[in-house]
Enzyme design. Sequence first.
Site, mmCIF file in Angstrom:
data_model
loop_
_atom_site.group_PDB
_atom_site.id
_atom_site.type_symbol
_atom_site.label_atom_id
_atom_site.label_comp_id
_atom_site.label_asym_id
_atom_site.label_seq_id
_atom_site.Cartn_x
_atom_site.Cartn_y
_atom_site.Cartn_z
ATOM 1 N N LYS A 1 0.874 -1.184 0.000
ATOM 2 C CA LYS A 1 0.000 0.000 0.000
ATOM 3 C C LYS A 1 0.903 1.223 0.000
ATOM 4 C CE LYS A 1 -4.441 1.038 0.240
ATOM 5 N NZ LYS A 1 -5.627 0.314 -0.254
ATOM 6 N N ASP B 1 -7.048 4.327 -4.526
ATOM 7 C CA ASP B 1 -7.691 4.207 -3.209
ATOM 8 C C ASP B 1 -8.297 5.585 -2.959
ATOM 9 O OD1 ASP B 1 -7.879 2.310 -0.701
ATOM 10 O OD2 ASP B 1 -7.289 4.228 0.150
HETATM 11 P P1 NDP Z 1 -13.023 7.761 -2.697
HETATM 12 O O1 NDP Z 1 -11.948 8.746 -2.563
HETATM 13 O O2 NDP Z 1 -13.645 7.520 -4.029
HETATM 14 O O3 NDP Z 1 -14.218 8.092 -1.671
HETATM 15 C C1 NDP Z 1 -13.981 8.175 -0.300
HETATM 16 C C2 NDP Z 1 -15.267 8.563 0.391
HETATM 17 O O4 NDP Z 1 -15.078 8.485 1.794
HETATM 18 C C3 NDP Z 1 -15.685 9.998 0.089
HETATM 19 O O5 NDP Z 1 -17.074 10.080 0.151
HETATM 20 C C4 NDP Z 1 -15.033 10.756 1.257
HETATM 21 O O6 NDP Z 1 -15.642 11.987 1.546
HETATM 22 C C5 NDP Z 1 -15.265 9.774 2.376
HETATM 23 N N1 NDP Z 1 -14.300 9.999 3.449
HETATM 24 C C6 NDP Z 1 -12.952 10.006 3.348
HETATM 25 N N2 NDP Z 1 -12.390 10.272 4.541
HETATM 26 C C7 NDP Z 1 -13.427 10.451 5.389
HETATM 27 C C8 NDP Z 1 -13.502 10.747 6.764
HETATM 28 N N3 NDP Z 1 -12.385 10.916 7.501
HETATM 29 N N4 NDP Z 1 -14.746 10.839 7.324
HETATM 30 C C9 NDP Z 1 -15.866 10.645 6.577
HETATM 31 N N5 NDP Z 1 -15.843 10.368 5.277
HETATM 32 C C10 NDP Z 1 -14.642 10.264 4.699
HETATM 33 O O7 NDP Z 1 -12.419 6.392 -2.094
HETATM 34 P P2 NDP Z 1 -12.912 4.905 -2.316
HETATM 35 O O8 NDP Z 1 -14.376 4.859 -2.464
HETATM 36 O O9 NDP Z 1 -12.055 4.298 -3.352
HETATM 37 O O10 NDP Z 1 -12.480 4.226 -0.928
HETATM 38 C C11 NDP Z 1 -13.357 4.145 0.193
HETATM 39 C C12 NDP Z 1 -12.877 3.054 1.127
HETATM 40 O O11 NDP Z 1 -12.859 1.802 0.415
HETATM 41 C C13 NDP Z 1 -11.465 3.219 1.691
HETATM 42 O O12 NDP Z 1 -11.429 2.670 2.997
HETATM 43 C C14 NDP Z 1 -10.627 2.355 0.763
HETATM 44 O O13 NDP Z 1 -9.424 1.932 1.378
HETATM 45 C C15 NDP Z 1 -11.586 1.193 0.551
HETATM 46 N N6 NDP Z 1 -11.297 0.379 -0.628
HETATM 47 C C16 NDP Z 1 -11.273 0.950 -1.877
HETATM 48 C C17 NDP Z 1 -11.026 0.157 -2.978
HETATM 49 C C18 NDP Z 1 -11.139 0.688 -4.356
HETATM 50 O O14 NDP Z 1 -11.138 -0.130 -5.292
HETATM 51 N N7 NDP Z 1 -11.271 1.982 -4.579
HETATM 52 C C19 NDP Z 1 -10.663 -1.269 -2.832
HETATM 53 C C20 NDP Z 1 -10.834 -1.792 -1.485
HETATM 54 C C21 NDP Z 1 -11.089 -0.961 -0.430
HETATM 55 P P3 NDP Z 1 -14.964 13.361 1.047
HETATM 56 O O15 NDP Z 1 -15.351 13.491 -0.398
HETATM 57 O O16 NDP Z 1 -15.552 14.396 1.935
HETATM 58 O O17 NDP Z 1 -13.474 13.212 1.247
#
Ligand code: NDP
Length: 452
Positions: free
Chosen positions: A130, A170
């Site tokens: 990562k 991510d």
């Molecule tokens: P994105 O950047 O597309 O979206 C992240 C989302 O989470 C946004 O809505 C963001 O809000 C919100 N967020 C981030 N930090 C916080 C916080 N501290 N409190 C509340 N909301 C928060 O990321 P992904 O959808 O790709 O990833 C989301 C999760 O899924 C992560 O944990 C990631 O590690 C996991 N994941 C992702 C994969 C992938 O293929 N993308 C694979 C496996 C796991 P805002 O817009 O306000 O920042």
Amino acid sequence: MSVAEHVNLDEFMSGVKRRNPGQPEFVQAVQEVSEDIFEFIQDKLPYHEYQILRRIAEPDRVVSFRVCWEDDNGNIRVQRGWRVQNNSAIGPYKGGLRFHRDVTESVLKFLAFEQTFKNSLTGLPMGGGKGGSNFNPKGKSDHEVMRFCQSFMTELYRHVGADIDVPAGDIGVGAREIGYMFGQYKRITNQFTGVLTGKGLEYGGSLIRTEATGYGATYFLQNMLQHVGDSIDGKSVVISGSGNVATHAAEKVTHLGGKVLTLSDSGGFIYDPAGIDQEKIDWVKEHKTTRRGRIADYAGEFAGSEFHTDKRPWGVPCDLAMPCATQNELDGDDARTLLKNGCIGVSEGANMPTNLEGVHLFKEAQILYGPGKAANAGGVAVSGLEMSQNSARISWKEAELQKLLVDIMGGIHDRCVEYGGVAGTEHIDYVRGANIAGFVKVADAMLAYGVV
Ligand code: NDP
């Protein structure tokens, strides 16, 4: 020496804490896995003698570097970048890059550790890694993001490669950032190889990679429900986040007949009692990616919905919950609220979204609880398929890939069932199942290599 003398979870964890000061997320992830692994390896002497768990909990290497870039006003900005290569026993390191203000070495070490078990669970030959940076993409222009990505890759390229380490996206790293980083890698090395996944379709990307994590987490939820003779159809579902994983989870839940009630971002959550249907999901995708807007604006767009500032959605009564935003976004109090309101299943789209107290409460209540390392493995699985397509220089058709994703998620579910049965009951402890199934394959490969 007897096996019992090797086995002491408290001593093991106090060593982990001592060696990793100021890294609470990493310690939390190791604790959660070790609780199950210690019980499983009680009578398996080689795992103790060869210090397998201790070795998996010590990354192969952590690379940290300076990333300088120039903003649109001509100011020189300095960020920190990392790549954590946790374990390559079963394949090249594989795992995403996260760009977020709160990224620390601890966060990336926890994610790389989790990724090792997750990648093993997929059944594909991928080790765990990562990386990322404390760069905050919010409010930055396209050109600023491009300059940052190019500078980041100018150091990262030394440490990655199609057979060494293959990063992906991510939080904060989507198609735009992958494009900029791949372009820079190609420019520096003069090589067109599958060094990153999540690429655009025009330059080596795979169909359904974007949808895979959210869809996969929903298939995992459906698999857990089917195992007890139930389904998503007709159920109300509370989802957090509004990024890649959350919007695609919402989409697949809707396809399968569920009603999505909430989405969120770091500013709060929206509650739509009428349900967030495909048209509304499409609006959210467009708003959050193209317009880079806030979820709060949903309430102004769709009548009857409400925005709750700085709140998380777990208080909304539901049948099922899918945390899809970030780590530790669901604590013990939230878990108690969900259970009190009759929630019967939780599938984690995010990595480690539930804190340790919440995990223990879900396990004790014996609800259907799919931990991230199993439930959200669909994304990395399709990344693995993207690597195969790149190596063979071919592109598989969408229907073929959709079927492979369903099959892979089914396989992960079956592996969890194999190791997660709770004696004397029909219940499956999916956390235990995922931890042990993920561990065994990596551990046996490490035993085969001897002490290296
Ligand atoms: P994105 O950047 O597309 O979206 C992240 C989302 O989470 C946004 O809505 C963001 O809000 C919100 N967020 C981030 N930090 C916080 C916080 N501290 N409190 C509340 N909301 C928060 O990321 P992904 O959808 O790709 O990833 C989301 C999760 O899924 C992560 O944990 C990631 O590690 C996991 N994941 C992702 C994969 C992938 O293929 N993308 C694979 C496996 C796991 P805002 O817009 O306000 O920042």
